[in-house]
Design an enzyme around this catalytic site. Sequence first.
Site, PDB file in Angstrom:
ATOM      1  N   GLY A  54      51.237  86.073  31.056  1.00  0.00           N
ATOM      2  CA  GLY A  54      51.517  84.672  31.358  1.00  0.00           C
ATOM      3  C   GLY A  54      52.295  84.026  30.238  1.00  0.00           C
ATOM      4  O   GLY A  54      52.092  82.851  29.913  1.00  0.00           O
ATOM      5  N   GLY A  99      55.497  83.231  29.874  1.00  0.00           N
ATOM      6  CA  GLY A  99      56.763  82.555  30.125  1.00  0.00           C
ATOM      7  C   GLY A  99      56.732  81.054  30.015  1.00  0.00           C
ATOM      8  O   GLY A  99      57.760  80.419  29.771  1.00  0.00           O
ATOM      9  N   ASP A 146      53.773  91.729  38.689  1.00  0.00           N
ATOM     10  CA  ASP A 146      52.571  91.076  39.197  1.00  0.00           C
ATOM     11  C   ASP A 146      51.358  91.825  38.651  1.00  0.00           C
ATOM     12  O   ASP A 146      51.077  92.959  39.062  1.00  0.00           O
ATOM     13  CB  ASP A 146      52.582  91.109  40.727  1.00  0.00           C
ATOM     14  CG  ASP A 146      51.363  90.428  41.346  1.00  0.00           C
ATOM     15  OD1 ASP A 146      50.464  90.004  40.584  1.00  0.00           O
ATOM     16  OD2 ASP A 146      51.307  90.327  42.584  1.00  0.00           O
ATOM     17  N   TYR A 180      37.763  79.106  40.582  1.00  0.00           N
ATOM     18  CA  TYR A 180      38.446  79.198  39.283  1.00  0.00           C
ATOM     19  C   TYR A 180      37.427  79.284  38.152  1.00  0.00           C
ATOM     20  O   TYR A 180      37.511  80.151  37.277  1.00  0.00           O
ATOM     21  CB  TYR A 180      39.353  77.988  39.090  1.00  0.00           C
ATOM     22  CG  TYR A 180      39.993  77.897  37.729  1.00  0.00           C
ATOM     23  CD1 TYR A 180      41.084  78.697  37.411  1.00  0.00           C
ATOM     24  CD2 TYR A 180      39.515  77.013  36.770  1.00  0.00           C
ATOM     25  CE1 TYR A 180      41.682  78.619  36.154  1.00  0.00           C
ATOM     26  CE2 TYR A 180      40.105  76.923  35.514  1.00  0.00           C
ATOM     27  CZ  TYR A 180      41.184  77.737  35.216  1.00  0.00           C
ATOM     28  OH  TYR A 180      41.769  77.655  33.974  1.00  0.00           O
ATOM     29  N   ALA A 224      35.688  82.654  38.221  1.00  0.00           N
ATOM     30  CA  ALA A 224      36.549  83.742  37.741  1.00  0.00           C
ATOM     31  C   ALA A 224      36.644  83.726  36.225  1.00  0.00           C
ATOM     32  O   ALA A 224      36.579  84.773  35.565  1.00  0.00           O
ATOM     33  CB  ALA A 224      37.939  83.622  38.366  1.00  0.00           C
ATOM     34  N   LYS A 225      36.794  82.538  35.651  1.00  0.00           N
ATOM     35  CA  LYS A 225      36.876  82.431  34.190  1.00  0.00           C
ATOM     36  C   LYS A 225      35.543  82.805  33.539  1.00  0.00           C
ATOM     37  O   LYS A 225      35.521  83.472  32.496  1.00  0.00           O
ATOM     38  CB  LYS A 225      37.288  81.011  33.797  1.00  0.00           C
ATOM     39  CG  LYS A 225      38.734  80.662  34.131  1.00  0.00           C
ATOM     40  CD  LYS A 225      39.713  81.545  33.379  1.00  0.00           C
ATOM     41  CE  LYS A 225      41.145  81.065  33.511  1.00  0.00           C
ATOM     42  NZ  LYS A 225      42.107  81.946  32.810  1.00  0.00           N
TER      43      LYS A 225
END
Length: 257
Positions: free
Chosen positions: A13, A15, A65, A161, A164-165
Site C-alpha cells: 500500500g 503508493g 493485487d 474492518y 479484520a484489523k
Amino acid sequence: MTERRQRLAVVSGGGTGIGRAIAARLAGDGCRVVVLGRRAAVLEEARAAIERTAGPGSVVPLAGDLADPAAVERVAARIAELGPVDVLVNNAGAIITPPEDDGLAALAASWRRDLDTNLLTAVLLTTALQGALRRPGGRLVVISSAAAQRGGAGPHSAGSYAAAKAALHGWAFGLARQLGPDGITVNVLAPGYVADTEIFGADRNEEFHARKVADTLVGRAGTPEDVAEAVAYIGSPAAGYLTGQVIGLNGGAVLGS
C-alpha cells in the site's frame, strides 16, 4: 573501511497516504524501498516523487493485487532477487463500501472483501517473504487501526474492518513467537485518526474532523508523517528488543494498549 550495507524495505500500500509517507521516510534513511499496490500508475508517481529527494534507484515499484496468491508469488519472487528483506511493512488495506443490500449474502460478500483486503493481504505477503527476511535483524511491522482496539462504528470503520484489523494482532503475536529465535521482531502499529488519507472518503467533513480531533488529548489529527516516524524506529536496527507489541499512535484517543 567497510562500506555500509544498504537496507531493503518493502511497503505494501505504498503508493498513497500513510504507505507513501512510510516509503519516503525509509528511503530518506538510506533504504532501498519496494512499494507495492494495485495501481501501477500511482506507484510510479510515488517513485518519482520520493526519488526527487532520496535519489535515483531508491524506490522499486511493483504492482499486484496482494489478495491474489498468484500475484503475491510473482511479486515475492521479484523482491527475493533484490536481496534479504530488512523491513517489511504490511500497510495495505482499505475500508470497503457497506453491503449492497440487507441480505446475508451481501453481508457475507462485504465481510469477505474486508477480510481479504485488510487481513489476507498481510498474511499472504508475509508468508511469501518469510524466507527472505534477514536473519538476524529482520523487522516486520503490521499497520492496524485504533478501530481494532475500541471497535468500529459507522461506515468509515464498520464491524468487518475493525474485526479484520483485530485479527492482525493475534496473527502478529504468533509470528513474534515463531520468528523471535531467528532475531526477527514483529510489532503492530495501530494509528488513530489520520486526516490526510483516502480511507475516510465521503465521511470526512468538518464535523467529522472536529469530532475526531476532540477525541484526542493533544488536540490535533495525526499525519502520515507521524506514522512514518514511528515505523522508522520500529523498523530500525535500534529496535531489536521491541517485539510482540501493539503500539497505539492516536494522540491519546485510546489509552493503553
